[in-house]
Write a protein that holds these residues in place. Structure first.
Motif, PDB file in Angstrom:
ATOM      1  N   UNK A  32      16.318 -71.782 -36.631  1.00  0.00           N
ATOM      2  CA  UNK A  32      15.259 -72.968 -35.396  1.00  0.00           C
ATOM      3  C   UNK A  32      13.974 -71.846 -34.534  1.00  0.00           C
ATOM      4  N   UNK A  33      13.951 -71.000 -34.220  1.00  0.00           N
ATOM      5  CA  UNK A  33      13.507 -70.103 -33.297  1.00  0.00           C
ATOM      6  C   UNK A  33      13.349 -68.810 -34.055  1.00  0.00           C
ATOM      7  N   UNK A  34      13.012 -68.026 -33.024  1.00  0.00           N
ATOM      8  CA  UNK A  34      12.812 -65.935 -33.129  1.00  0.00           C
ATOM      9  C   UNK A  34      12.428 -65.456 -34.774  1.00  0.00           C
ATOM     10  N   UNK A  35      13.486 -64.602 -35.401  1.00  0.00           N
ATOM     11  CA  UNK A  35      13.899 -63.981 -36.364  1.00  0.00           C
ATOM     12  C   UNK A  35      14.758 -64.810 -36.915  1.00  0.00           C
ATOM     13  N   UNK A  36      15.852 -65.923 -37.323  1.00  0.00           N
ATOM     14  CA  UNK A  36      16.305 -66.519 -37.857  1.00  0.00           C
ATOM     15  C   UNK A  36      14.424 -67.439 -38.370  1.00  0.00           C
ATOM     16  N   UNK A  37      13.463 -68.082 -37.744  1.00  0.00           N
ATOM     17  CA  UNK A  37      12.638 -68.495 -38.189  1.00  0.00           C
ATOM     18  C   UNK A  37      11.483 -68.132 -38.838  1.00  0.00           C
ATOM     19  N   UNK A  38      11.242 -66.371 -38.398  1.00  0.00           N
ATOM     20  CA  UNK A  38      10.729 -65.262 -39.747  1.00  0.00           C
ATOM     21  C   UNK A  38      11.261 -65.445 -40.046  1.00  0.00           C
ATOM     22  N   UNK A  39      12.287 -65.157 -40.218  1.00  0.00           N
ATOM     23  CA  UNK A  39      13.394 -64.332 -41.942  1.00  0.00           C
ATOM     24  C   UNK A  39      12.635 -64.918 -42.955  1.00  0.00           C
ATOM     25  N   UNK A  40      13.274 -67.197 -42.417  1.00  0.00           N
ATOM     26  CA  UNK A  40      13.088 -67.613 -43.261  1.00  0.00           C
ATOM     27  C   UNK A  40      11.326 -68.736 -44.360  1.00  0.00           C
ATOM     28  N   UNK A 221      16.060 -56.260 -35.533  1.00  0.00           N
ATOM     29  CA  UNK A 221      14.611 -56.523 -35.158  1.00  0.00           C
ATOM     30  C   UNK A 221      14.561 -55.623 -33.832  1.00  0.00           C
ATOM     31  N   UNK A 222      13.434 -54.684 -33.302  1.00  0.00           N
ATOM     32  CA  UNK A 222      13.545 -53.883 -32.644  1.00  0.00           C
ATOM     33  C   UNK A 222      13.074 -54.885 -30.884  1.00  0.00           C
ATOM     34  N   UNK A 223      11.976 -54.694 -30.353  1.00  0.00           N
ATOM     35  CA  UNK A 223      11.555 -55.742 -29.206  1.00  0.00           C
ATOM     36  C   UNK A 223      11.404 -56.564 -29.972  1.00  0.00           C
ATOM     37  N   UNK A 224      11.540 -58.296 -29.457  1.00  0.00           N
ATOM     38  CA  UNK A 224      11.012 -59.004 -30.865  1.00  0.00           C
ATOM     39  C   UNK A 224      10.505 -59.926 -29.836  1.00  0.00           C
ATOM     40  N   UNK A 225       9.177 -60.396 -30.016  1.00  0.00           N
ATOM     41  CA  UNK A 225       8.454 -60.882 -29.592  1.00  0.00           C
ATOM     42  C   UNK A 225       8.828 -62.518 -30.242  1.00  0.00           C
TER      43      UNK A 225
END
Length: 319
Positions: A32-40, A221-225
């Motif tokens: 939906x958001x965050x790392x998951x969205x970035x990966x997708x 991830x590191x300090x994730x924006x």
């Protein structure tokens, strides 16, 4: 569509699509958001078909309480990046919903090549500065459901389809590497358990998948924006450096595209089994595979954090 997703699209189109994952079928659980969205999105930028799941849709809000990001929007971003995004509303604590999801993937493609377990959504339950017995028990147990039980249900259900073809990849997403989490208490026992469990899951699944030619890893991830992090700091992805004036260490932060490119690089690596069972991070994988964050840098947040425990490192040396 919010400013941040538009930025994610730009992050992918600025880097030429290599089609390295064209024909691959991926499932990002918790996209939906965050790392998951970035990966997708980054899997899509490499040409993959990506099933994106989560509980927040344009018609229904999850307990996280953020209506600004939905799985439909993530799927659209995947498609805009060059892949095919397919949104499937799924509560990964509901075994029947996960079964229906996997059956749909099997029916539509007959295979699953990459499973990313990124389900979380427990930030609203976190509290620090309290002993275990002082924390809310229901909230703590809910964190374990969201961060551990969901991953176990999804892996148990999806792995029979995943191992049908050699070369399957399972990526567990967590917060913290084994080098950090393994010797430090994350200040809240339930959170500590929830973020250490994916590391052990990857280790155990790596043992089980090896005989099928599969690979399991844990990536942090590191300090994730993330959207929530940016909002909390009162900045956007476009002007995130404005927050560095108040919090200098934020200069080592990374966009969700960074961990997304890490997972896409793993998925495209024919020799990825060398990582089997290991705990990895986006900064280390960037150095290994040569990709960069959206701004062309290679932040190493965990290197910076570890160095800060024994000295006063210059944050510029870790970006």
């Amino acid at each position: 569509m919010s400013d941040f997703p538009v930025t994610l699209v730009r992050m992918t189109t600025e880097k030429k699509d290599t089609n390295s994952l064209r024909g691959r079928i991926c499932l990002v659980a918790g996209a939906t958001r965050g790392a998951g969205r970035g990966i997708a999105v980054q899997l899509g930028a490499a040409g993959a078909t990506v099933y994106v799941t989560g509980r927040t849709t344009r018609a229904k809000l999850s307990e996280v309480g953020r209506a600004t990001e939905t799985i439909e929007e993530t799927a659209e971003l995947v498609t805009a990046a060059g892949g095919e995004g397919i949104a499937v509303p799924t509560d990964h604590l509901d075994v029947e919903q996960v079964k229906a999801l996997v059956e749909r993937i099997d029916r539509e493609h007959g295979r699953l090549d990459v499973l990313v377990n990124d389900v979380w959504g427990g930030e609203h339950l976190l509290s620090f500065g309290k002993k275990t017995w002082e924390n809310d028990l229901a909230g703590g147990l809910r964190m374990l459901e969201l961060g551990v039980k969901t991953h176990a249900i999804t892996s148990h259900t999806a792995l029979p389809l995943l191992i049908r073809h050699p070369g399957a990849l399972v990526v567990e997403i967590t917060d913290g590497t084994s080098a950090y989490n393994g010797t430090r208490f994350r200040e809240n026992l339930f959170y500590d358990l929830a973020k250490n469990a994916p590391i052990r899951m990857a280790f155990g699944l790596g043992k089980e998948l090896a005989e099928y030619g599969g690979t399991a890893v844990c990536v942090s991830p590191g300090w994730l924006r993330s959207e929530q992090m940016l909002e909390g700091f009162g900045v956007t992805e476009e002007n995130w450096r404005d927050a560095v004036a108040k919090i200098p260490d934020f200069a080592v932060a990374e966009s969700p595209a960074y961990v997304g490119r890490a997972v896409a690089a793993l998925a495209a690596d024919a020799d990825r089994h060398r990582w089997n069972g290991r705990s990895l991070d986006s900064g280390g994988l960037a150095r290994e595979y040569g990709f960069t964050d959206a701004d062309g840098s290679q932040p190493d947040a965990w290197g910076f954090i570890l160095a800060g425990e024994t000295g006063k490192p210059d944050v510029n040396d870790y970006r």
